[in-house]
Design a protein around this motif. Structure first.
Motif, PDB file in Angstrom:
ATOM      1  N   PRO A 217      31.487  56.507  37.503  1.00  0.00           N
ATOM      2  CA  PRO A 217      32.044  55.167  37.322  1.00  0.00           C
ATOM      3  C   PRO A 217      31.837  54.326  38.572  1.00  0.00           C
ATOM      4  O   PRO A 217      31.913  54.839  39.696  1.00  0.00           O
ATOM      5  CB  PRO A 217      33.527  55.441  37.075  1.00  0.00           C
ATOM      6  CG  PRO A 217      33.789  56.773  37.690  1.00  0.00           C
ATOM      7  CD  PRO A 217      32.509  57.550  37.601  1.00  0.00           C
ATOM      8  N   LYS A 218      31.602  53.036  38.365  1.00  0.00           N
ATOM      9  CA  LYS A 218      31.335  52.136  39.490  1.00  0.00           C
ATOM     10  C   LYS A 218      32.485  52.132  40.497  1.00  0.00           C
ATOM     11  O   LYS A 218      32.271  52.067  41.699  1.00  0.00           O
ATOM     12  CB  LYS A 218      31.083  50.727  38.963  1.00  0.00           C
ATOM     13  CG  LYS A 218      30.679  49.736  40.041  1.00  0.00           C
ATOM     14  CD  LYS A 218      30.107  48.477  39.405  1.00  0.00           C
ATOM     15  CE  LYS A 218      29.870  47.398  40.444  1.00  0.00           C
ATOM     16  NZ  LYS A 218      28.957  47.792  41.525  1.00  0.00           N
ATOM     17  N   SER A 219      33.717  52.233  39.992  1.00  0.00           N
ATOM     18  CA  SER A 219      34.879  52.183  40.895  1.00  0.00           C
ATOM     19  C   SER A 219      35.377  53.574  41.266  1.00  0.00           C
ATOM     20  O   SER A 219      36.486  53.724  41.780  1.00  0.00           O
ATOM     21  CB  SER A 219      36.012  51.398  40.236  1.00  0.00           C
ATOM     22  OG  SER A 219      36.444  52.086  39.067  1.00  0.00           O
TER      23      SER A 219
ATOM     24  N   ASP B  17      29.938  51.418  44.563  1.00  0.00           N
ATOM     25  CA  ASP B  17      30.502  50.074  44.593  1.00  0.00           C
ATOM     26  C   ASP B  17      30.075  49.313  45.853  1.00  0.00           C
ATOM     27  O   ASP B  17      30.687  48.334  46.235  1.00  0.00           O
ATOM     28  CB  ASP B  17      32.036  50.158  44.518  1.00  0.00           C
ATOM     29  CG  ASP B  17      32.639  48.891  43.902  1.00  0.00           C
ATOM     30  OD1 ASP B  17      31.932  48.214  43.144  1.00  0.00           O
ATOM     31  OD2 ASP B  17      33.811  48.600  44.195  1.00  0.00           O
TER      32      ASP B  17
ATOM     33  N   GLU C 295      29.703  51.092  33.831  1.00  0.00           N
ATOM     34  CA  GLU C 295      30.602  49.942  33.973  1.00  0.00           C
ATOM     35  C   GLU C 295      32.039  50.413  33.822  1.00  0.00           C
ATOM     36  O   GLU C 295      32.339  51.259  32.994  1.00  0.00           O
ATOM     37  CB  GLU C 295      30.272  48.914  32.880  1.00  0.00           C
ATOM     38  CG  GLU C 295      31.029  47.616  33.023  1.00  0.00           C
ATOM     39  CD  GLU C 295      30.689  46.868  34.304  1.00  0.00           C
ATOM     40  OE1 GLU C 295      31.453  46.998  35.258  1.00  0.00           O
ATOM     41  OE2 GLU C 295      29.657  46.178  34.353  1.00  0.00           O
ATOM     42  N   ASP C 296      32.916  49.880  34.660  1.00  0.00           N
ATOM     43  CA  ASP C 296      34.330  50.234  34.546  1.00  0.00           C
ATOM     44  C   ASP C 296      34.877  49.710  33.216  1.00  0.00           C
ATOM     45  O   ASP C 296      34.548  48.617  32.787  1.00  0.00           O
ATOM     46  CB  ASP C 296      35.116  49.623  35.702  1.00  0.00           C
ATOM     47  CG  ASP C 296      34.695  50.224  37.022  1.00  0.00           C
ATOM     48  OD1 ASP C 296      34.310  51.397  37.024  1.00  0.00           O
ATOM     49  OD2 ASP C 296      34.738  49.518  38.049  1.00  0.00           O
ATOM     50  N   LYS C 297      35.692  50.540  32.614  1.00  0.00           N
ATOM     51  CA  LYS C 297      36.288  50.159  31.322  1.00  0.00           C
ATOM     52  C   LYS C 297      37.377  49.117  31.545  1.00  0.00           C
ATOM     53  O   LYS C 297      38.111  49.197  32.498  1.00  0.00           O
ATOM     54  CB  LYS C 297      36.890  51.382  30.638  1.00  0.00           C
ATOM     55  CG  LYS C 297      35.844  52.432  30.291  1.00  0.00           C
ATOM     56  CD  LYS C 297      34.983  51.984  29.098  1.00  0.00           C
ATOM     57  CE  LYS C 297      33.981  53.020  28.691  1.00  0.00           C
ATOM     58  NZ  LYS C 297      32.825  53.110  29.546  1.00  0.00           N
TER      59      LYS C 297
END
Length: 111
Positions: free
Chosen positions: A18-20, A74, A109-111
């Motif tokens: 996940p990006k974050s 990120d 992409e973060d949900k």
């Protein structure tokens, strides 16, 4: 004669991250299969999102060092998709003056 760099592998796939999700890391093993001390120069990477450090810059004959590679999903607006980044490892091995390892990630992409 001389030094000889041997990598346990030359690529690592982090898969989907996940990006974050924060920085991910992996380690590679660097061995000196030569008779003379293997000297590692200043590591560099193909992108600021990737960094690397090595446990020691001078690797004696038959000794091993650990290369740790960090990837920050990120760091900037990475393309959301599979990307590959390269770490460049300068050495005094006359047959491989610059070794490379690659990492692959698939940023979600973060949900």
């Amino acid at each position: 004669s001389g030094s000889k760099i041997v990598l346990d592998r030359v690529a690592h796939d982090f898969g989907e991250i996940p990006k974050s999700g924060g920085v991910v890391q992996t380690t590679f093993e660097i061995r000196n299969a030569g008779v003379e001390t293997l000297e590692i120069g200043e590591l560099s990477t193909s992108c600021g999102c990737t960094s690397a450090e090595i446990s020691k810059k001078s690797i004696k004959s038959n000794d091993v060092a650990t290369l740790t590679v960090y990837f920050d999903p990120d760091f900037h607006d990475e393309p959301l998709d599979q990307i590959t980044r390269t770490v460049f490892i300068p050495t005094n091995d006359i047959n491989m003056s610059e070794a490379e390892v690659k990492i692959t990630v698939n940023i979600l992409e973060d949900k």
